[in-house]
Design an enzyme around this catalytic site. Structure first.
Site, PDB file in Angstrom:
ATOM      1  N   ASN A 217      52.324  -4.021  50.676  1.00  0.00           N
ATOM      2  CA  ASN A 217      53.151  -3.547  49.566  1.00  0.00           C
ATOM      3  C   ASN A 217      52.387  -3.835  48.288  1.00  0.00           C
ATOM      4  O   ASN A 217      52.368  -4.957  47.813  1.00  0.00           O
ATOM      5  CB  ASN A 217      54.505  -4.267  49.567  1.00  0.00           C
TER       6      ASN A 217
ATOM      7  N   CYS B 161      56.602   3.320  46.486  1.00  0.00           N
ATOM      8  CA  CYS B 161      57.846   3.872  47.033  1.00  0.00           C
ATOM      9  C   CYS B 161      57.724   4.205  48.516  1.00  0.00           C
ATOM     10  O   CYS B 161      57.497   3.347  49.341  1.00  0.00           O
ATOM     11  CB  CYS B 161      58.261   5.097  46.236  1.00  0.00           C
TER      12      CYS B 161
ATOM     13  N   HIS C 159      64.316  -0.272  48.571  1.00  0.00           N
ATOM     14  CA  HIS C 159      63.195  -0.597  49.449  1.00  0.00           C
ATOM     15  C   HIS C 159      63.057   0.508  50.491  1.00  0.00           C
ATOM     16  O   HIS C 159      64.045   1.110  50.917  1.00  0.00           O
ATOM     17  CB  HIS C 159      63.471  -1.945  50.120  1.00  0.00           C
TER      18      HIS C 159
ATOM     19  N   ASP D 138      57.979  -2.340  57.990  1.00  0.00           N
ATOM     20  CA  ASP D 138      58.489  -2.780  56.686  1.00  0.00           C
ATOM     21  C   ASP D 138      57.311  -3.278  55.864  1.00  0.00           C
ATOM     22  O   ASP D 138      57.039  -4.470  55.788  1.00  0.00           O
ATOM     23  CB  ASP D 138      59.535  -3.876  56.902  1.00  0.00           C
TER      24      ASP D 138
END
Length: 971
Positions: A301, A306, A522, A539
């Site tokens: 991340n 996005c 998220h 994730d």
């Protein structure tokens, strides 16, 4: 009311927006899942809520994992003293899994990395409980989870004291780290001791992190109700508390995504209890190898990206596309600008790396490096732009056409007249379909809305050419579907004419999910990598296995009626990816090393190696210093003060450890220049107090064992003039230099005809020698006859050049404060009368006042202008002539404007009678940045313009529309 132990409230409510997704491969329709309520507000006492008191029905959860129920006792002594907590060691395993359970859920057998567990804590002598107590830890997702119990007191509205049972779930409570987080949902239960009384339960969901590592209910149940035997929750002064927790893979802790997503290894070890029965050495070694090549890793991340990570993982697991991406020709591509190469790099690292993969090079090559870039384009636009770039790159190669072959479908738009035999059709291609979901119960209704016929009648009749205006029907039908279908909250089973030999049956391959509220959120993606129903959650940097229920049924979103709530929080899918069953094996074909061109693999391996080298250099940078080396040929052509221009010099750069000795430095330099040590001599440049930079002596004999950083007097970088023995000298070593009796001098010759400086080398001279002795040497180096009369000057500092008059005195008397690195400038004694800079004194004075000026045309928006080197002593007429010559116009047809530094724009016009110099017009700006003056070209002479008044008016045509601005110049 769910709170942490301090009483902070956290009530939220989930939403359900999109229709259900099928559990089998043929995409049947399902009903939306039940809604769970939770809302955020100020702390208040919560009345019993029947919805909160329902038990989790294990049978409702499809393919539920094997669960472990651990029983723990809390024991006090009978004397009412301090309480101890013990664990009785008994582990009770829940019901054995149904033989019909999915293979994946059977594989997800109980271990500390499991996603779900149920455990109990028994508190004895409950009535005597005074302080908070913790159960022993139960491990879920490799984190310790504990039940926290405490008595809580509060005051009712009538100011009477009320005691309650406080019941919380704690996660990772003893960790000192502040960077971890783990999202979980849980049901907290007070276990009934009577068969006719149901367990009392309440549900929570929370993001656990260092500052909120426990969550639950300060007033789970009134204390008296717990103690009341008639209520059915206490027996022998003991209560049993139970927690069922389901947790996501944590962030900020050691989580091996690859290890936790290796399906085949789990299969091989099935039957072994890894904590009790070790595997044979050979099998264990083989499993270690498998672990390194199987399983999946996430994407870092890196902020402001996005949905990109989710989409990249989806494309990566479209194996046929991955193969084609590897085969794109990128050998000659710029590694910083090529989207194709950047995507190859990301895919290669996802396939072979053990740690999360970075995407900064990809976003940089794409030109989308800010959050605004992603916020201004939705996932559909990003996907189309990316696929277009790939399709263009694949043209003319062995993988041309891969993108449309995988993703392109066809639909037919039609208009059909109702009362006459006339219709119009148009075939269109699509890469994805977007449906309206507002007001629709499920995807089926949304899709029927998409293909619904629109009636054209009344004022909106269809022009059918020779048939005139006609009532008609307008709509679309699908004529062909692609192997891989990207749906934005949608799916289908509509065909123009279904081919029974190739039915439109699709397997759900990926669910792209956004979770959050209307202020942000998220992005994650659930992927079924092999199309076999074994799901993984991606994730960002964390990848974990999950159930089909987590991937599909937890991501429906919410209802429109929820939108008036104070906090709008939901989890919903925004894109679905299906693969046609008939193409499943082809699209998900295995991607091996053989599918990666060796040129690409070699290039990426070299990139990786260089990155490791640079990383090592960065990590060790504090141990090293830089030595910038200049050879004597760098002084040739220099027209300024001193011997070189630091901004333009071409240094040979060397890195050396600060604690290395001068002897080691000399060995390094000798090896680099291929000279024996006796044929090189370093002269460090030093900053003099008069702002000049000159070479100085380094005592090699005395300083040989000194560290480099000490010898450099902590200067980093350290600039050094490296003297080399000339190859044609006939000598085997440089001459000796005695720092007590010798001095190093440098020589420059000034040519007034060319107005140029020529470098003429250096020499060692005894401090007692006379300048008259070196005049023959200077004539020889300048190419003059031996008896040429010379004038000699000492270059002391900028704009300070002193003539030397006495050639017969020793150097130590003639030159001011004689030092190594002093510079003597010489010229012929005969003057060049035609030159405007006849001597080096005038030359260096002019040099001192030289300045770079950028002239910008004020009439051209964003004009970059042109830069000229001029003297600050120039008058208006002189610099106007210089600019006019550059522009190609008359000096009097130019008007100049001083720059307003505070807003970098033109100020008032400069009058042509200005009596100052160029220096007076230049506003202070940053060093090394050219000064700026604005100008405009005129149609009348500037001296006439200055005696006129500028007058603007607007000419308006007869219809008051045709406008033209006129500029008049009346006297």
């Amino acid at each position: 009311v769910a709170t942490d132990k301090l009483g902070v409230l956290n009530l939220k409510k989930s939403k359900s927006v999109f229709g259900s997704v099928g559990k089998d491969k043929t995409v049947p329709l399902l009903s939306p899942p039940p809604i769970m309520n939770h809302v955020t507000g100020h702390y208040r006492r919560n009345e019993d809520n029947p919805q909160n008191n329902q038990n989790i029905n294990v049978n409702e959860v499809e393919e539920m994992e094997t669960q472990e129920v651990t029983t723990m006792d809390y024991i006090t002594d009978s004397g009412g003293g301090e309480m101890d907590q013990t664990q009785n060691g008994e582990v009770v395993i829940g019901p054995q899994p149904d033989p019909n359970m999915s293979v994946q859920d059977a594989e997800m057998e109980e271990d500390e990395a499991r996603s779900e567990a149920t455990f109990r804590f028994t508190v004895h002598q409950f009535s005597k409980l005074k302080d908070s107590v913790l159960s022993p830890a139960c491990f879920v997702r490799n984190l310790p989870w504990k039940i926290m119990v405490m008595p809580r007191n509060s005051h009712a509205q009538d100011r009477t004291s009320q005691r309650s049972l406080g019941f919380f779930l704690q996660c990772n409570g003893e960790s000192e780290s502040s960077s971890w987080s783990c999202y979980a949902v849980a049901e907290l239960r007070l276990i009934s001791v009577r068969p006719d009384v149901e367990n009392f339960s309440r549900k929570i969901q929370h993001l656990f992190y260092s500052k909120e590592n426990d969550w639950g209910f300060s007033h789970f149940m009134a204390w008296n109700d717990v103690l009341d035997p008639e209520k059915g929750y206490i027996k022998d002064d003991a209560i049993t508390l139970e927690v069922q927790v389901v947790a996501d893979a944590p962030h900020g802790v050691s989580w091996d995504s690859k290890k936790h997503t290796v399906n085949c290894v789990i299969n091989m070890t099935h039957g072994y209890n890894l904590r009790k029965k070790p595997l044979p050495v050979g099998i264990n070694f083989f499993l270690c190898i498998l672990l390194s090549i199987l399983g999946y890793v996430g994407l870092k991340n890196q902020g402001a990206t996005c949905y990109m990570n989710s989409l990249l993982q989806t494309l990566y697991f479209t194996n046929q596309l991955r193969k084609a991406v590897y085969k794109m020709p990128t050998e000659s591509d710029d590694s910083t600008k090529s989207v194709a190469l950047a995507l190859q790099r990301v895919f290669h690292e996802l396939q072979f790396c053990d740690k999360p993969v970075g995407t900064k090079k990809l976003t940089k090559s794409f030109g989308w490096e800010t959050l605004d870039s992603f916020m201004q384009h939705d996932v559909q636009e990003f996907l189309r732009v990316l696929l277009d770039k790939l399709e263009s790159k694949m043209k003319g190669t062995c993988v041309e056409g891969t993108v449309p072959k995988l993703f392109e479908g066809k639909m037919i738009s039609y208009i059909r007249c109702k009362n006459v035999d006339y219709s119009s059709t148009r075939s269109e291609t699509f890469y994805d379909i977007q449906l309206n979901i507002k007001g629709k119960k499920n995807i089926d209704e949304s899709f029927k809305d998409y293909i619904a016929k629109e009636t054209l009648d009344g004022d909106n009749k269809y022009d059918a050419g020779e048939h005139g205006l006609q009532d008609a029907e307008k709509g679309v039908i699908f004529s062909a579907f692609p192997p891989v279908l990207h749906l934005h909250l949608m799916r289908f089973h509509y065909l123009q004419e279904p081919d029974p030999s190739n039915p439109a049956n699709y397997t759900l391959h990926a669910v792209l999910v956004h979770s959050g509220d209307n202020h942000g959120g998220h992005y994650v993606v659930f992927i079924n990598p092999r199309g076999d129903g074994k799901w993984c959650k991606f994730d960002d940097d964390v990848v974990s296995r999950c159930t089909k229920q987590e991937a599909i049924e937890h991501n429906y979103g919410g209802h429109d009626e929820d939108m008036n709530m104070t906090v709008k929080h939901c989890t919903n899918a925004y894109m679905l990816v299906y693969i046609r069953d008939s193409e499943l094996l082809n699209v998900l074909q295995e991607v091996t090393d053989a599918d990666i061109p060796s040129e690409l693999a070699d290039r990426l391996a070299e990139e990786k190696r260089m990155e490791q080298v640079r990383r090592k250099e960065r990590n060790e940078a504090h141990l090293y210093m830089t030595i910038n080396v200049l050879l004597e040929d760098s002084f040739d052509g220099h027209q300024g003060n001193d011997l070189y221009d630091p901004e333009r010099a071409l240094f040979r750069v060397f890195k050396i450890k600060k604690m290395a000795t001068i002897a080691e430095m000399m060995e390094m330099l000798a090896d680099a220049f291929k000279y024996p040590p006796e044929q090189i001599r370093p002269w460090p440049f030093s900053q003099r107090s008069n702002q000049t930079v000159r070479p100085s002596v380094l005592d090699l004999e005395a300083d040989l064992h000194k560290t480099v950083i000490d010898a450099a007097e902590n200067m980093n970088p350290w600039n050094v003039f490296m003297e080399l023995l000339p190859p044609d000298s006939g000598q085997t070593a440089l001459p000796t230099f005695d720092k007590e009796t010798d001095v190093l001098l440098f020589f420059k010759m000034y040519d007034p005809k060319q107005k140029k400086i020529h470098y003429c080398g250096h020499s060692y001279l005894p401090v007692t020698s006379k300048l008259s002795d070196i005049i023959p040497l200077l004539n020889e180096r300048a190419g003059f006859p031996p008896d040429t009369e010379l004038l000699l000057y000492e270059e002391i500092r900028p704009n300070m050049i002193e003539k030397i008059s006495n050639f017969n005195d020793p150097l130590e008397k003639v030159l001011e404060e004689l030092m190594d690195g002093d510079i003597i400038v010489f010229e012929k004694e005969e003057r060049e009368e035609l030159s405007d800079l006849p001597t080096c004194i005038e030359y260096f004075k002019d040099l001192f006042y030289r300045v770079e000026v950028t002239f910008v045309d004020k009439c051209i928006p964003n004009d970059q202008g042109f830069t000229m080197e001029l003297s600050q002593r120039m008058t208006y007429d002189q610099f106007a002539r210089a600019v006019a010559q550059r522009v190609g116009t008359d000096p009097y047809l130019l008007q100049f404007f001083k720059c307003q530094s505070y807003k970098d724009s033109p100020g008032h016009p400069l009058r042509c009678t200005f009596e100052g110099t160029l220096k007076d017009l230049l506003v202070f700006s940053k060093p090394k940045v050219p000064k700026k003056i604005f100008y405009q070209q005129l149609s009348i002479r500037v001296n006439e313009l200055e005696n006129k008044k500028q007058f603007k008016c607007i000419y308006v045509g007869p219809k008051m529309k045709d406008e033209k601005e006129l500029i008049l110049y009346p006297n």
